[in-house]
Every structure is written in structure tokens, then in C-alpha cells.
Design a protein around this motif. Structure first.
Motif, PDB file in Angstrom:
ATOM      1  N   UNK A  10     -13.215  22.272 -19.282  1.00 45.81           N
ATOM      2  CA  UNK A  10     -13.156  20.808 -19.295  1.00 45.81           C
ATOM      3  C   UNK A  10     -12.426  20.317 -18.051  1.00 45.81           C
ATOM      4  N   UNK A  11     -12.874  19.184 -17.546  1.00 49.12           N
ATOM      5  CA  UNK A  11     -12.112  18.456 -16.537  1.00 49.12           C
ATOM      6  C   UNK A  11     -11.649  17.156 -17.190  1.00 49.12           C
ATOM      7  N   UNK A  12     -10.354  16.907 -17.127  1.00 49.25           N
ATOM      8  CA  UNK A  12      -9.786  15.679 -17.658  1.00 49.25           C
ATOM      9  C   UNK A  12      -9.309  14.835 -16.489  1.00 49.25           C
ATOM     10  N   UNK A  13      -9.738  13.579 -16.459  1.00 49.42           N
ATOM     11  CA  UNK A  13      -9.433  12.670 -15.356  1.00 49.42           C
ATOM     12  C   UNK A  13      -8.829  11.392 -15.934  1.00 49.42           C
ATOM     13  N   UNK A  14      -7.627  11.057 -15.510  1.00 47.56           N
ATOM     14  CA  UNK A  14      -6.992   9.832 -15.981  1.00 47.56           C
ATOM     15  C   UNK A  14      -7.741   8.620 -15.424  1.00 47.56           C
ATOM     16  N   UNK A  15      -8.022   7.656 -16.269  1.00 50.55           N
ATOM     17  CA  UNK A  15      -8.775   6.474 -15.861  1.00 50.55           C
ATOM     18  C   UNK A  15      -7.878   5.530 -15.060  1.00 50.55           C
ATOM     19  N   UNK A  16      -8.244   5.302 -13.775  1.00 43.61           N
ATOM     20  CA  UNK A  16      -7.469   4.373 -12.926  1.00 43.61           C
ATOM     21  C   UNK A  16      -5.976   4.648 -13.089  1.00 43.61           C
ATOM     22  N   UNK A  17      -5.573   5.872 -12.829  1.00 43.44           N
ATOM     23  CA  UNK A  17      -4.231   6.332 -13.203  1.00 43.44           C
ATOM     24  C   UNK A  17      -3.117   5.474 -12.614  1.00 43.44           C
ATOM     25  N   UNK A  18      -3.180   5.189 -11.319  1.00 44.96           N
ATOM     26  CA  UNK A  18      -2.119   4.394 -10.696  1.00 44.96           C
ATOM     27  C   UNK A  18      -2.043   3.002 -11.333  1.00 44.96           C
ATOM     28  N   UNK A  19      -3.202   2.451 -11.667  1.00 46.41           N
ATOM     29  CA  UNK A  19      -3.227   1.142 -12.325  1.00 46.41           C
ATOM     30  C   UNK A  19      -2.579   1.246 -13.700  1.00 46.41           C
ATOM     31  N   UNK A  20      -2.907   2.289 -14.444  1.00 48.66           N
ATOM     32  CA  UNK A  20      -2.323   2.452 -15.777  1.00 48.66           C
ATOM     33  C   UNK A  20      -0.804   2.577 -15.720  1.00 48.66           C
ATOM     34  N   UNK A  21      -0.307   3.295 -14.725  1.00 52.36           N
ATOM     35  CA  UNK A  21       1.147   3.434 -14.583  1.00 52.36           C
ATOM     36  C   UNK A  21       1.781   2.071 -14.331  1.00 52.36           C
ATOM     37  N   UNK A  22       1.142   1.275 -13.461  1.00 53.42           N
ATOM     38  CA  UNK A  22       1.676  -0.058 -13.173  1.00 53.42           C
ATOM     39  C   UNK A  22       1.582  -0.960 -14.402  1.00 53.42           C
ATOM     40  N   UNK A  23       0.526  -0.820 -15.174  1.00 50.05           N
ATOM     41  CA  UNK A  23       0.374  -1.634 -16.380  1.00 50.05           C
ATOM     42  C   UNK A  23       1.392  -1.250 -17.446  1.00 50.05           C
ATOM     43  N   UNK A  24       1.773   0.018 -17.467  1.00 50.22           N
ATOM     44  CA  UNK A  24       2.815   0.421 -18.404  1.00 50.22           C
ATOM     45  C   UNK A  24       4.167  -0.144 -17.971  1.00 50.22           C
ATOM     46  N   UNK A  25       4.404  -0.183 -16.668  1.00 53.42           N
ATOM     47  CA  UNK A  25       5.637  -0.760 -16.148  1.00 53.42           C
ATOM     48  C   UNK A  25       5.668  -2.263 -16.392  1.00 53.42           C
ATOM     49  N   UNK A  26       4.508  -2.909 -16.190  1.00 54.88           N
ATOM     50  CA  UNK A  26       4.396  -4.354 -16.369  1.00 54.88           C
ATOM     51  C   UNK A  26       3.225  -4.649 -17.305  1.00 54.88           C
ATOM     52  N   UNK A  27       3.480  -4.701 -18.613  1.00 52.67           N
ATOM     53  CA  UNK A  27       2.401  -4.891 -19.599  1.00 52.67           C
ATOM     54  C   UNK A  27       1.587  -6.167 -19.396  1.00 52.67           C
ATOM     55  N   UNK A  28       2.120  -7.139 -18.656  1.00 51.75           N
ATOM     56  CA  UNK A  28       1.361  -8.372 -18.424  1.00 51.75           C
ATOM     57  C   UNK A  28       0.104  -8.126 -17.594  1.00 51.75           C
ATOM     58  N   UNK A  29       0.022  -6.976 -16.928  1.00 49.22           N
ATOM     59  CA  UNK A  29      -1.156  -6.646 -16.116  1.00 49.22           C
ATOM     60  C   UNK A  29      -2.315  -6.114 -16.952  1.00 49.22           C
ATOM     61  N   UNK A  30      -2.053  -5.725 -18.181  1.00 48.40           N
ATOM     62  CA  UNK A  30      -3.091  -5.127 -19.012  1.00 48.40           C
ATOM     63  C   UNK A  30      -4.195  -6.134 -19.330  1.00 48.40           C
ATOM     64  N   UNK A  31      -5.427  -5.669 -19.206  1.00 50.20           N
ATOM     65  CA  UNK A  31      -6.569  -6.525 -19.503  1.00 50.20           C
ATOM     66  C   UNK A  31      -6.916  -7.501 -18.401  1.00 50.20           C
ATOM     67  N   UNK A  32      -6.192  -7.442 -17.290  1.00 48.65           N
ATOM     68  CA  UNK A  32      -6.435  -8.364 -16.179  1.00 48.65           C
ATOM     69  C   UNK A  32      -6.952  -7.584 -14.965  1.00 48.65           C
ATOM     70  N   UNK A  33      -7.684  -8.260 -14.085  1.00 51.72           N
ATOM     71  CA  UNK A  33      -8.108  -7.578 -12.846  1.00 51.72           C
ATOM     72  C   UNK A  33      -6.896  -7.292 -11.977  1.00 51.72           C
ATOM     73  N   UNK A  34      -6.677  -6.027 -11.667  1.00 51.17           N
ATOM     74  CA  UNK A  34      -5.529  -5.670 -10.836  1.00 51.17           C
ATOM     75  C   UNK A  34      -5.867  -4.453  -9.986  1.00 51.17           C
ATOM     76  N   UNK A  35      -5.056  -4.268  -8.957  1.00 52.46           N
ATOM     77  CA  UNK A  35      -5.253  -3.149  -8.042  1.00 52.46           C
ATOM     78  C   UNK A  35      -3.895  -2.707  -7.523  1.00 52.46           C
ATOM     79  N   UNK A  36      -3.851  -1.475  -7.025  1.00 47.88           N
ATOM     80  CA  UNK A  36      -2.624  -0.918  -6.465  1.00 47.88           C
ATOM     81  C   UNK A  36      -2.823  -0.741  -4.973  1.00 47.88           C
ATOM     82  N   UNK A  37      -1.840  -1.231  -4.194  1.00 51.17           N
ATOM     83  CA  UNK A  37      -1.908  -1.138  -2.734  1.00 51.17           C
ATOM     84  C   UNK A  37      -0.728  -0.322  -2.229  1.00 51.17           C
ATOM     85  N   UNK A  38      -0.866   0.180  -1.004  1.00 52.07           N
ATOM     86  CA  UNK A  38       0.227   0.938  -0.422  1.00 52.07           C
ATOM     87  C   UNK A  38       0.361   0.630   1.065  1.00 52.07           C
ATOM     88  N   UNK A  39       1.532   1.012   1.574  1.00 54.26           N
ATOM     89  CA  UNK A  39       1.879   0.895   2.984  1.00 54.26           C
ATOM     90  C   UNK A  39       1.859  -0.537   3.491  1.00 54.26           C
TER      91      UNK A  39
END
Length: 303
Positions: A10-39
Motif C-alpha cells: 500500500x501507498x498512503x498519501x496524506x491529503x494536502x498535508x501542509x494545508x491540513x497541518x495549518x488547518x489544525x493549527x487554525x481551525x478557522x481555515x477548515x472548509x475554506x479555500x486556502x493554500x500554503x506559501x513559503x519563502x
């Protein structure tokens, strides 16, 4: 292709993992269009992860934040923290370690990246089958997020329809495919049968993904087949938060329309070279060449 049927991978792949981590940190992002940026903050930074809500508006990885907000004005941007001029991935690595810790209870794990891992479920599947009685029957409800690739053909498109109708139709097709697969299994529990072993593997992955969600809050998708390449391939067929079982008998039909570059390790120069030298586009066409010719043209190891 028939070699290695005794394995369950089996290959297990976290769905939009970086987004999920941010949504867990900030639950207000859940269910909304969001993206993670860097640098660099110039033009809103470079997007490296996109939620499914944002993808529906045409936002993709590699876009600048400013460009993405033209497509999706309500887009929320979360920025990866930096330390000493470099991206600080500590919270993502910690989240990954939590997920991998849960997964490791279910099979032999091989981490592929921060948000992906392979599991060898061969021994676990065989042990599962040893513990059941002859005439084993799996209730379809235990495979409640499983698709079986190639078992049933999708219905013809019926007008444009809305998203709700499309989702309901896909779920109907999923249930029908699972039931057809279960009905096709041999009546006796042959522990060496590849179909039963894959089914046992799918049951284990359902349990594992449920445990990951319950214990960490993160959702993941998975592919279950006989080797890494096929597991990787089918993992992406029915995201998010779903899993796909790919039996050996369904591979030829899938390969007939699968571009060579979609296969693991063939997405770069090697795949381009194969397509150019052999004048082909799909994996199904590559299947027509004898192994001896591929060895002669690309070397014994690569061929």
C-alpha cells in the motif's frame, strides 16, 4: 506482470498535508479555500500546497499568492515559518511522525516523503486470513471508502449536473464496484489467493486510515496492489480521503489509457526517452514490446 502477486503493498498519501497541518493549527481555515506559501513574500509567496476548495477555483501549486487570489479572491494564505533564512518544517515533521507512528502498527513501513509512506502488508494480510474461517465473507460496509479499479465502468455522463449529483453517482458506482468485487471472490478462503490477500489488505488499510484520523485528525488516501509502482499509481485515482484497490486483472485496461509519465520513476527524462525512441505514448503500448528488446535498448537493469 504476474510475478509478485503474493505481495500486498500500500501507498498512503496524506491529503494536502501542509494545508491540513495549518488547518489544525487554525481551525478557522477548515472548509475554506486556502493554500500554503513559503519563502519570499514578493507577490504573496510561492504556493506549495493547495486545499481542494481552492483547487476548484483553479489555484495550483507554483502560483504566486497574488496570482492565485485573482482566481480565488477569498483564498486564505498560510506561510511556512522560517528560521535562519530557511523554511522551518518542524511542525510538519512532528505531524508526520505522529501519522507514521500510527501507521507502523499495521504493517512494515517505508517512509517515501514527509507525507507519503509505503506499507508491506503481505504478512499482515496472510495473518488476517489465517484467523478467519472457511467461507469468509466481507461485508461491503467494512470497505466504506474503497474503490476497486476496473470492476465496473462509469455510467455515461448525464448532462452537466451539479456537484451533489456527481458525488452521489460516484458513490453509487463505488458501492457497486465493491460489491461486484466481493461477489467475485472464491467461495473458500484460499490464503494464497491474490484476490483475497488484496481484500484483506484493503480491510487493514481502512482500519489504519480510520485510526490515523481518530488519533491525529489527519485524512489520507491510499492505493493497495501488488507492488510499489501499482500502489503509487492507484493511490491518486480517487482522492481525497479514499482508497483504491488495484487487482492485477485491471492493470491492462488501466494501462491502455495511462501516459508513460504517470508511472513511478518514469515521469522525467527516462519516460520521455522511452516514448521518443519507441514512438509510443501509453503504458499499454509499452506492454507490446518483448522484455529482450527493452533490455537491448535500455540496458538489462532499466529494461
Amino acid at each position: 506482470m504476474e510475478r509478485g502477486q503474493e505481495r500486498v503493498v500500500a501507498l498512503v498519501d496524506m491529503d494536502c498535508f501542509y494545508v491540513q497541518v495549518e488547518q489544525r493549527t487554525n481551525p478557522e481555515l477548515r472548509g475554506k479555500p486556502c493554500a500554503v506559501v513559503q519563502y519570499k513574500t514578493w507577490q504573496g509567496g510561492s504556493i506549495i500546497a493547495v486545499s481542494y476548495e481552492a483547487r476548484a477555483h483553479g489555484v495550483t501549486r507554483g502560483m504566486k499568492g497574488v496570482e492565485a487570489r485573482k482566481k480565488c479572491p477569498d483564498l486564505q494564505l498560510a506561510r511556512i515559518p522560517e528560521a535562519h533564512g530557511k523554511a522551518n518544517l518542524s511542525k510538519y515533521r512532528e505531524a508526520s511522525a505522529q501519522v507514521m507512528g500510527v501507521m507502523s502498527r499495521f504493517g512494515v513501513i517505508e517512509r517515501a516523503s514527509i507525507d507519503e509512506a509505503y506499507l508491506d502488508l503481505t504478512a499482515a494480510s496472510q495473518e488476517h486470513l489465517r484467523q478467519v474461517e472457511d467461507g469468509w465473507r466481507v461485508p461491503a460496509g467494512l470497505l466504506k471508502t474503497t474503490f476497486v479499479e476496473g470492476i465496473n465502468q462509469p455510467h455515461p455522463a448525464q448532462g452537466s449536473g451539479d456537484m451533489g449529483d456527481t458525488a452521489a453517482l460516484k458513490e453509487e458506482e463505488r458501492r457497486a464496484g465493491v460489491q461486484a468485487w466481493l461477489d467475485s471472490l472464491p467461495p473458500h478462503c484460499d490464503q494464497d489467493g491474490p484476490e483475497l490477500q488484496l481484500t484483506a489488505g484493503a480491510l487493514i488499510v481502512e482500519q489504519m486510515r480510520a485510526a490515523v484520523a481518530a488519533e491525529t485528525g489527519y485524512r489520507c488516501s491510499a492505493g493497495i496492489s501488488h507492488n510499489k509502482a501499482l500502489a503509487k499509481l492507484c493511490c491518486g485515482l480517487n482522492k481525497p480521503d479514499r482508497q483504491t484497490l488495484l487487482p492485477l486483472g485491471s492493470v491492462p485496461r488501466l494501462f491502455d489509457t495511462l501516459p508513460i509519465g504517470k508511472i513511478r520513476n518514469l515521469g522525467g527524462k527516462l519516460g520521455e526517452t522511452i516514448a521518443e525512441l519507441l514512438n509510443i505514448k501509453y503504458m499499454g503500448q509499452l506492454r507490446e514490446f518483448p522484455e529482450s528488446q527493452l533490455h537491448a535498448q535500455f540496458g538489462e537493469k532499466t529494461g
